[in-house]
Design a protein around this motif. Structure first.
Motif, PDB file in Angstrom:
ATOM      1  N   LEU A 539       1.180  -1.165  -0.318  1.00  0.00           N
ATOM      2  CA  LEU A 539      -0.008   0.116  -0.154  1.00  0.00           C
ATOM      3  C   LEU A 539       1.112   1.304   0.009  1.00  0.00           C
ATOM      4  O   LEU A 539       0.497   2.490  -1.087  1.00  0.00           O
ATOM      5  N   VAL A 540       1.818   1.681   1.083  1.00  0.00           N
ATOM      6  CA  VAL A 540       2.674   2.639   0.611  1.00  0.00           C
ATOM      7  C   VAL A 540       3.401   2.546  -0.385  1.00  0.00           C
ATOM      8  O   VAL A 540       3.265   3.324  -0.966  1.00  0.00           O
ATOM      9  N   ARG A 541       3.534   1.751  -0.885  1.00  0.00           N
ATOM     10  CA  ARG A 541       4.760   2.259  -2.210  1.00  0.00           C
ATOM     11  C   ARG A 541       3.719   2.334  -3.077  1.00  0.00           C
ATOM     12  O   ARG A 541       4.431   3.991  -4.437  1.00  0.00           O
ATOM     13  N   VAL A 542       2.654   2.375  -3.612  1.00  0.00           N
ATOM     14  CA  VAL A 542       1.110   2.771  -4.054  1.00  0.00           C
ATOM     15  C   VAL A 542       0.824   4.076  -4.472  1.00  0.00           C
ATOM     16  O   VAL A 542      -0.142   4.856  -4.766  1.00  0.00           O
ATOM     17  N   CYS A 543       0.825   4.700  -2.545  1.00  0.00           N
ATOM     18  CA  CYS A 543       0.291   5.655  -2.224  1.00  0.00           C
ATOM     19  C   CYS A 543       1.546   7.232  -3.127  1.00  0.00           C
ATOM     20  O   CYS A 543       2.299   7.323  -1.872  1.00  0.00           O
ATOM     21  N   ASP A 544       1.640   6.946  -3.742  1.00  0.00           N
ATOM     22  CA  ASP A 544       2.350   8.205  -4.278  1.00  0.00           C
ATOM     23  C   ASP A 544       2.330   9.531  -5.145  1.00  0.00           C
ATOM     24  O   ASP A 544       2.301   9.682  -6.128  1.00  0.00           O
ATOM     25  N   GLY A 545       0.470   9.826  -4.750  1.00  0.00           N
ATOM     26  CA  GLY A 545       0.079  11.022  -5.947  1.00  0.00           C
ATOM     27  C   GLY A 545      -0.264  10.639  -7.268  1.00  0.00           C
ATOM     28  O   GLY A 545      -0.659  11.807  -7.449  1.00  0.00           O
ATOM     29  N   ARG A 546       0.125   8.687  -7.551  1.00  0.00           N
ATOM     30  CA  ARG A 546      -0.765   8.998  -8.903  1.00  0.00           C
ATOM     31  C   ARG A 546      -1.006   7.823  -9.225  1.00  0.00           C
ATOM     32  O   ARG A 546      -2.076   7.647 -10.210  1.00  0.00           O
ATOM     33  N   THR A 547      -1.484   6.938  -8.374  1.00  0.00           N
ATOM     34  CA  THR A 547      -2.583   5.757  -8.395  1.00  0.00           C
ATOM     35  C   THR A 547      -3.622   6.409  -7.689  1.00  0.00           C
ATOM     36  O   THR A 547      -3.254   6.493  -6.564  1.00  0.00           O
ATOM     37  N   PRO A 548      -5.207   6.584  -8.686  1.00  0.00           N
ATOM     38  CA  PRO A 548      -6.044   6.918  -8.006  1.00  0.00           C
ATOM     39  C   PRO A 548      -6.800   5.962  -7.127  1.00  0.00           C
ATOM     40  O   PRO A 548      -5.654   4.186  -7.063  1.00  0.00           O
ATOM     41  N   ILE A 549      -7.239   5.887  -6.228  1.00  0.00           N
ATOM     42  CA  ILE A 549      -8.087   5.127  -5.234  1.00  0.00           C
ATOM     43  C   ILE A 549      -8.900   4.154  -5.631  1.00  0.00           C
ATOM     44  O   ILE A 549      -8.558   2.719  -5.352  1.00  0.00           O
ATOM     45  N   SER A 550      -9.373   3.604  -6.894  1.00  0.00           N
ATOM     46  CA  SER A 550     -10.395   3.133  -7.479  1.00  0.00           C
ATOM     47  C   SER A 550      -9.520   1.850  -8.416  1.00  0.00           C
ATOM     48  O   SER A 550      -9.036   0.840  -8.633  1.00  0.00           O
ATOM     49  N   ARG A 551      -7.842   2.249  -8.380  1.00  0.00           N
ATOM     50  CA  ARG A 551      -6.831   0.885  -8.716  1.00  0.00           C
ATOM     51  C   ARG A 551      -6.575   0.122  -7.877  1.00  0.00           C
ATOM     52  O   ARG A 551      -5.985  -1.159  -8.039  1.00  0.00           O
ATOM     53  N   ILE A 552      -6.478   1.046  -7.139  1.00  0.00           N
ATOM     54  CA  ILE A 552      -5.256   0.746  -5.842  1.00  0.00           C
ATOM     55  C   ILE A 552      -5.111  -1.279  -5.279  1.00  0.00           C
ATOM     56  O   ILE A 552      -4.693  -1.815  -5.515  1.00  0.00           O
ATOM     57  N   PRO A 553      -6.858  -1.042  -5.178  1.00  0.00           N
ATOM     58  CA  PRO A 553      -6.914  -2.890  -4.730  1.00  0.00           C
ATOM     59  C   PRO A 553      -6.260  -3.834  -5.746  1.00  0.00           C
ATOM     60  O   PRO A 553      -5.992  -4.648  -4.966  1.00  0.00           O
ATOM     61  N   ASP A 554      -6.766  -3.405  -6.797  1.00  0.00           N
ATOM     62  CA  ASP A 554      -6.268  -4.240  -7.874  1.00  0.00           C
ATOM     63  C   ASP A 554      -4.610  -4.655  -8.281  1.00  0.00           C
ATOM     64  O   ASP A 554      -4.098  -5.537  -8.695  1.00  0.00           O
ATOM     65  N   GLU A 555      -3.840  -3.560  -7.680  1.00  0.00           N
ATOM     66  CA  GLU A 555      -2.601  -3.361  -7.783  1.00  0.00           C
ATOM     67  C   GLU A 555      -1.942  -3.977  -6.677  1.00  0.00           C
ATOM     68  O   GLU A 555      -1.108  -4.650  -7.089  1.00  0.00           O
ATOM     69  N   ILE A 556      -2.352  -3.973  -5.495  1.00  0.00           N
ATOM     70  CA  ILE A 556      -1.749  -5.022  -5.008  1.00  0.00           C
ATOM     71  C   ILE A 556      -2.631  -6.331  -4.473  1.00  0.00           C
ATOM     72  O   ILE A 556      -1.951  -6.769  -3.335  1.00  0.00           O
ATOM     73  N   GLY A 557      -3.672  -6.686  -5.167  1.00  0.00           N
ATOM     74  CA  GLY A 557      -4.010  -7.729  -4.761  1.00  0.00           C
ATOM     75  C   GLY A 557      -5.245  -7.907  -3.293  1.00  0.00           C
ATOM     76  O   GLY A 557      -5.024  -8.517  -2.727  1.00  0.00           O
ATOM     77  N   LEU A 558      -5.782  -6.386  -2.710  1.00  0.00           N
ATOM     78  CA  LEU A 558      -6.076  -6.367  -1.585  1.00  0.00           C
ATOM     79  C   LEU A 558      -7.846  -6.473  -1.862  1.00  0.00           C
ATOM     80  O   LEU A 558      -8.409  -5.999  -2.911  1.00  0.00           O
ATOM     81  N   ARG A 559      -8.647  -7.063  -0.682  1.00  0.00           N
ATOM     82  CA  ARG A 559     -10.398  -6.117  -0.957  1.00  0.00           C
ATOM     83  C   ARG A 559     -10.249  -4.275  -1.014  1.00  0.00           C
ATOM     84  O   ARG A 559      -9.468  -4.200  -0.209  1.00  0.00           O
ATOM     85  N   SER A 560     -11.437  -4.207  -1.353  1.00  0.00           N
ATOM     86  CA  SER A 560     -11.819  -2.702  -1.329  1.00  0.00           C
ATOM     87  C   SER A 560     -11.660  -2.535  -0.251  1.00  0.00           C
ATOM     88  O   SER A 560     -11.619  -0.830  -0.427  1.00  0.00           O
ATOM     89  N   THR A 561     -12.856  -3.671   0.619  1.00  0.00           N
ATOM     90  CA  THR A 561     -12.886  -2.471   1.851  1.00  0.00           C
ATOM     91  C   THR A 561     -11.796  -2.480   2.867  1.00  0.00           C
ATOM     92  O   THR A 561     -11.386  -1.973   4.026  1.00  0.00           O
ATOM     93  N   ASP A 562     -10.348  -3.857   2.142  1.00  0.00           N
ATOM     94  CA  ASP A 562      -9.813  -3.836   2.890  1.00  0.00           C
ATOM     95  C   ASP A 562      -8.750  -2.591   3.000  1.00  0.00           C
ATOM     96  O   ASP A 562      -7.937  -1.895   3.627  1.00  0.00           O
ATOM     97  N   VAL A 563      -8.280  -2.482   2.055  1.00  0.00           N
ATOM     98  CA  VAL A 563      -7.629  -1.145   1.362  1.00  0.00           C
ATOM     99  C   VAL A 563      -8.337   0.062   2.142  1.00  0.00           C
ATOM    100  O   VAL A 563      -7.471   0.895   2.422  1.00  0.00           O
ATOM    101  N   THR A 564     -10.073   0.379   1.621  1.00  0.00           N
ATOM    102  CA  THR A 564     -10.191   1.816   1.914  1.00  0.00           C
ATOM    103  C   THR A 564     -10.267   1.691   3.775  1.00  0.00           C
ATOM    104  O   THR A 564      -9.558   2.854   4.535  1.00  0.00           O
ATOM    105  N   ALA A 565     -10.077   0.849   4.526  1.00  0.00           N
ATOM    106  CA  ALA A 565      -9.904   0.345   5.799  1.00  0.00           C
ATOM    107  C   ALA A 565      -8.469   1.256   6.194  1.00  0.00           C
ATOM    108  O   ALA A 565      -8.010   1.756   7.493  1.00  0.00           O
ATOM    109  N   MET A 566      -7.498   0.140   5.556  1.00  0.00           N
ATOM    110  CA  MET A 566      -6.267   0.434   5.511  1.00  0.00           C
ATOM    111  C   MET A 566      -6.251   2.118   5.185  1.00  0.00           C
ATOM    112  O   MET A 566      -5.430   2.813   6.493  1.00  0.00           O
ATOM    113  N   LEU A 567      -6.421   2.538   4.485  1.00  0.00           N
ATOM    114  CA  LEU A 567      -6.355   4.400   4.060  1.00  0.00           C
ATOM    115  C   LEU A 567      -7.311   4.999   4.972  1.00  0.00           C
ATOM    116  O   LEU A 567      -6.219   5.964   5.189  1.00  0.00           O
TER     117      LEU A 567
END
Length: 588
Positions: A539-567
Motif C-alpha cells: 500500500l505504501v508503495r502505491v501511495c505515490d500521488g499518481r495511483t487513484p484509489i479505484s485502482r489500488i485494490p487491483d494493483e496490490i491484490g487486496l479487497r476494496s474494503t480492506d484498502v479503504t480501512a487501511m487508507l
C-alpha cells in the motif's frame, strides 16, 4: 499583571470556552486586570449556548473587591460589509486588529487554542513586541496541526512564543523550543462552580437520565438512543434529557424508534448552570468512544462526579478517571458500559430504574473520585504562576547527562556498565555546540553513537535498543521540510480523481523479530508505528500521488474494503493526504 487573553468564552459551547472563562475569572479575582478578545458572539447556532440576561451580566462583571478586573471585548459579528471572495469569516484579522488596540498596555498576551487565537497572538505580539503565550487543546494540535498545509504556520507561531503551555512536551521540544519554553501543564480539575453551587436533590418521580455536550456517533448518541428504545421495551420507566444543539439530525431516528414521548432536547446553556442540569438527573451518561485524538481528556465525567450524581461512562473513558472501582463490585462509584454494545447501556438504564436509590448511592461514592482530582483552583494557580515567570530567559546550553539519559531509556537498560555516559562525556568534549533542549541533544548523541562510536563498541542488544531510541526521538524531531503537497479533495471528487500520497517521513527497523514502520507526522504528536507486513508495504508503495484509489485494490491484490480501512487509518494518523490531479499529459 495586565493580561490580554485571546480565545473562546461563552456563548461558545465546549471545554475550551468553559476553561478559558474559569481561568480569566480566577485571574481577575486574584487582582489581575484581564481583557479577553473573542469572537464568541459570532459562533454558529450548532455550538451556541443560550445565555439569559443574568448570564450576560455574570459574563461582564467588571471590577471586583480584590482590585482586579475582567473585560470581555467581543469583535463584531461579520456582516455584508466584511464580504470577500471566496466567502469566509475574517476572524483572524478581526481578532488581531482588536488585540493590537486592547493589548497595548498589557504585560503579555495569552491565547488558548491555535486556530485562530494562537495565530492572532503571534501576529499581535510580533507587531506590539509583546511576549505571547500559546496554550493548546486536543483537537487543534491533534487534528488541525496534523494537516500538512496548516502545520508550518502553527509551528512558526509556536516557535516565536515566549512559552507553549502543553500537555505533551516531546513534539514541541522536537520543534527546537528551549526547555523553559515548553511548560507542561498538569491535569485540570472541574470548574469551581460545580462545587460552589448548592446541591438540589431530586424529589422522586420518573427517573431522569441526562446527557450534555456535543452529539454524534463517537459521542455515543446513536448507541444511547438505541439503548433507550431497548430499555423502554423492557419496561423501564424513565425520561431522557438531551442538553445540546446537535440533535436535529437525530429527530428521524428518535421518531422511528418510537421514543419521542420519552426524550426531551434542550439547548446548550451557560457552563455555570450545568450543575443545575446535573442535579435534575438521577444519572448522567458520558459515552465517548474511539475518539481519534488519544490524548484528549474530557472534563464531563469529573463534573458529573463532583455533583454526587451517578455517572454512566464508556469503557474507553473509565481508565482515565484515576482508579475507579468496578461497577460489578458492592462499593462501585460509577457504571461502566460499552457504547459499541447498546444492550450494555440498556441494561444499566434498566438497573437504575429498578432501584434508583442504588444509583444515588453510586453517585455519592463517585464524589470520592472527583475529590481525588479536585477543582480547577490549583490548575488556575499553576497557570498564574507560569504567566508571572514567562519573562525568564531560556537556557540554551547543554543539559548534562542526567537530563539526556531520560530520553534514552531502552539504551540505558541495555548498558549496565555505564558505557554510554563515558561516551557522552567524550562526545561533549569534542562537540561543544549548544542545543535548545535535552531531547534534541539526546537525539544528536544517539546519531553520533549510531554513526561512529558503536560501530566498534557495544553489544548487539545495545545497538538494537539505541536504534529504536533514536527512531523514537526522530519521530519528534521537526525537520522543517515542506510537507505540503498541492491537493484538492473537494466533495465532488471521485475515487478516480483521488490519489493517496504519503506526506510523512518514514523509516523501518526490526524490533523483537518484527519489521516495523515509523512515521513522522506534521504535528509530531501522533508518532504512528505499524507492523510493516506485506500488505502495508504494497500500500505504501502505491501511495505515490499518481495511483487513484479505484485502482489500488487491483494493483496490490487486496479487497476494496480492506484498502479503504487501511487508507482511512493512515489518513486519520496524518500519514497520507489525498491528491486530486488531472491525468498526466505526454510531452510533444
Amino acid at each position: 499583571m495586565n493580561i490580554c487573553v485571546i480565545g473562546k468564552v461563552p456563548p461558545i459551547q465546549g471545554g475550551v470556552s468553559s476553561i478559558t472563562f474559569d481561568l480569566v475569572s480566577y485571574l481577575a479575582n486574584k487582582g489581575h486586570h484581564v481583557s479577553v478578545v473573542t469572537n464568541a458572539r459570532s459562533v454558529e447556532s450548532a455550538y451556541r449556548e443560550t445565555l439569559q440576561e443574568e448570564d450576560w451580566a455574570f459574563r461582564h462583571y467588571g471590577r471586583n473587591k480584590n482590585g482586579g478586573s475582567l473585560r470581555i471585548v467581543d469583535v463584531p459579528t461579520p456582516s455584508r460589509a466584511y464580504r470577500h471572495i471566496p466567502d469566509g469569516q475574517p476572524f483572524l484579522t478581526q481578532l488581531t486588529g482588536v488585540t493590537l488596540s486592547v493589548a497595548r498596555g498589557s504585560d503579555l498576551i495569552l491565547s488558548y487554542y491555535l486556530e485562530p487565537y494562537g495565530l492572532a497572538a503571534w501576529l499581535a505580539g510580533t507587531v506590539l513586541n509583546k511576549p505571547y503565550i500559546i496554550m493548546h487543546a486536543g483537537s487543534d494540535v491533534g487534528r488541525l496541526m496534523n494537516r500538512s498545509d496548516l502545520a508550518p504556520t502553527y509551528k512558526a507561531a509556536i516557535r516565536g512564543s515566549r512559552a507553549i503551555f502543553a500537555g505533551l512536551r516531546r513534539p514541541f521540544l522536537g520543534m527546537g523550543l528551549s526547555e523553559d519554553q515548553v511548560v507542561e501543564i498538569p491535569p485540570r480539575g472541574f470548574s469551581s462552580w460545580f462545587t460552589s453551587a448548592p446541591k438540589q436533590t431530586r424529589d422522586g418521580g420518573q427517573v431522569h437520565i441526562g446527557v450534555y455536550g456535543k452529539a454524534g456517533q463517537k459521542k455515543g448518541t446513536d448507541a444511547l438512543l438505541l439503548a433507550t428504545a431497548k430499555a423502554l421495551d423492557q419496561g423501564a420507566d424513565f425520561h431522557l434529557l438531551l442538553l445540546g444543539n446537535g440533535y436535529d439530525v437525530y429527530k428521524s431516528m428518535i421518531h422511528e424508534l418510537g421514543i419521542t414521548e420519552n426524550v426531551t432536547v434542550e439547548p446548550f446553556i451557560a457552563p455555570w448552570k450545568i450543575p443545575q442540569f446535573i442535579d435534575r438527573c438521577d444519572a448522567v451518561a458520558f459515552l465517548e468512544y474511539d475518539f481519534p485524538i488519544k490524548f484528549h481528556s474530557p472534563g464531563v465525567p469529573y463534573e458529573v462526579l463532583s455533583r454526587g450524581t451517578c455517572l454512566i461512562v464508556s469503557n474507553d473513558i473509565v481508565g482515565r478517571l484515576g482508579e475507579p472501582r468496578s461497577a460489578e463490585l458492592p462499593d462501585q462509584n460509577l457504571i461502566e458500559v460499552d457504547p459499541r454494545r447498546p444492550d450494555s447501556i440498556a441494561a444499566a438504564i434498566v438497573s437504575i430504574c429498578s432501584r434508583v436509590e442504588n444509583a444515588h448511592e453510586i453517585g455519592s461514592r463517585g464524589r470520592d473520585l472527583a475529590d481525588w482530582v479536585g477543582d480547577s483552583s490549583q490548575w488556575n494557580a499553576f497557570v498564574e504562576n507560569k504567566l508571572q515567570l514567562a519573562c525568564a530567559p531560556a537556557d540554551t546550553n547543554h543539559y548534562g547527562w542526567s537530563s539526556v539519559v531520560g530520553w534514552l531509556s531502552r539504551s540505558t537498560k541495555a548498558d549496565p556498565e555505564g558505557m554510554l555516559e563515558k561516551l557522552w562525556v567524550e562526545w561533549r568534549e569534542v562537540d561543544a555546540q549548544s542545543f535548545p533542549n535535552s531531547m534534541v541533544e539526546a537525539y544528536a548523541f544517539s546519531k553520533y553513537l549510531e554513526e561512529r562510536a558503536l560501530q566498534d563498541i557495544g553489544t548487539s542488544e545495545l545497538k538494537s535498543e539505541l536504534k529504536l531510541d533514536s527512531i523514537r526521538l526522530w519521530q519528534f524531531m521537526d525537520c522543517q521540510d515542506d510537507y505540503f503537497a498541492e491537493f484538492d479533495n473537494g466533495p465532488d471528487a471521485t475515487d478516480d480523481q483521488l490519489h493517496p500520497l504519503v506526506t510523512s517521513h518514514w523509516c523501518t527497523t526490526e524490533v523483537d523479530g518484527k519489521e516495523l514502520i515509523f512515521f513522522r507526522t506534521p504535528n509530531l504528536i501522533q508518532a504512528p508505528v505499524f507492523e510493516y507486513g506485506p500488505d502495508l508495504k504494497a500500500l505504501v508503495r502505491v501511495c505515490d500521488g499518481r495511483t487513484p484509489i479505484s485502482r489500488i485494490p487491483d494493483e496490490i491484490g487486496l479487497r476494496s474494503t480492506d484498502v479503504t480501512a487501511m487508507l482511512q487509518r493512515l489518513y486519520d494518523q496524518g500519514v497520507i493526504i489525498y491528491v486530486r490531479r488531472m491525468p498526466d499529459t505526454e510531452e510533444n
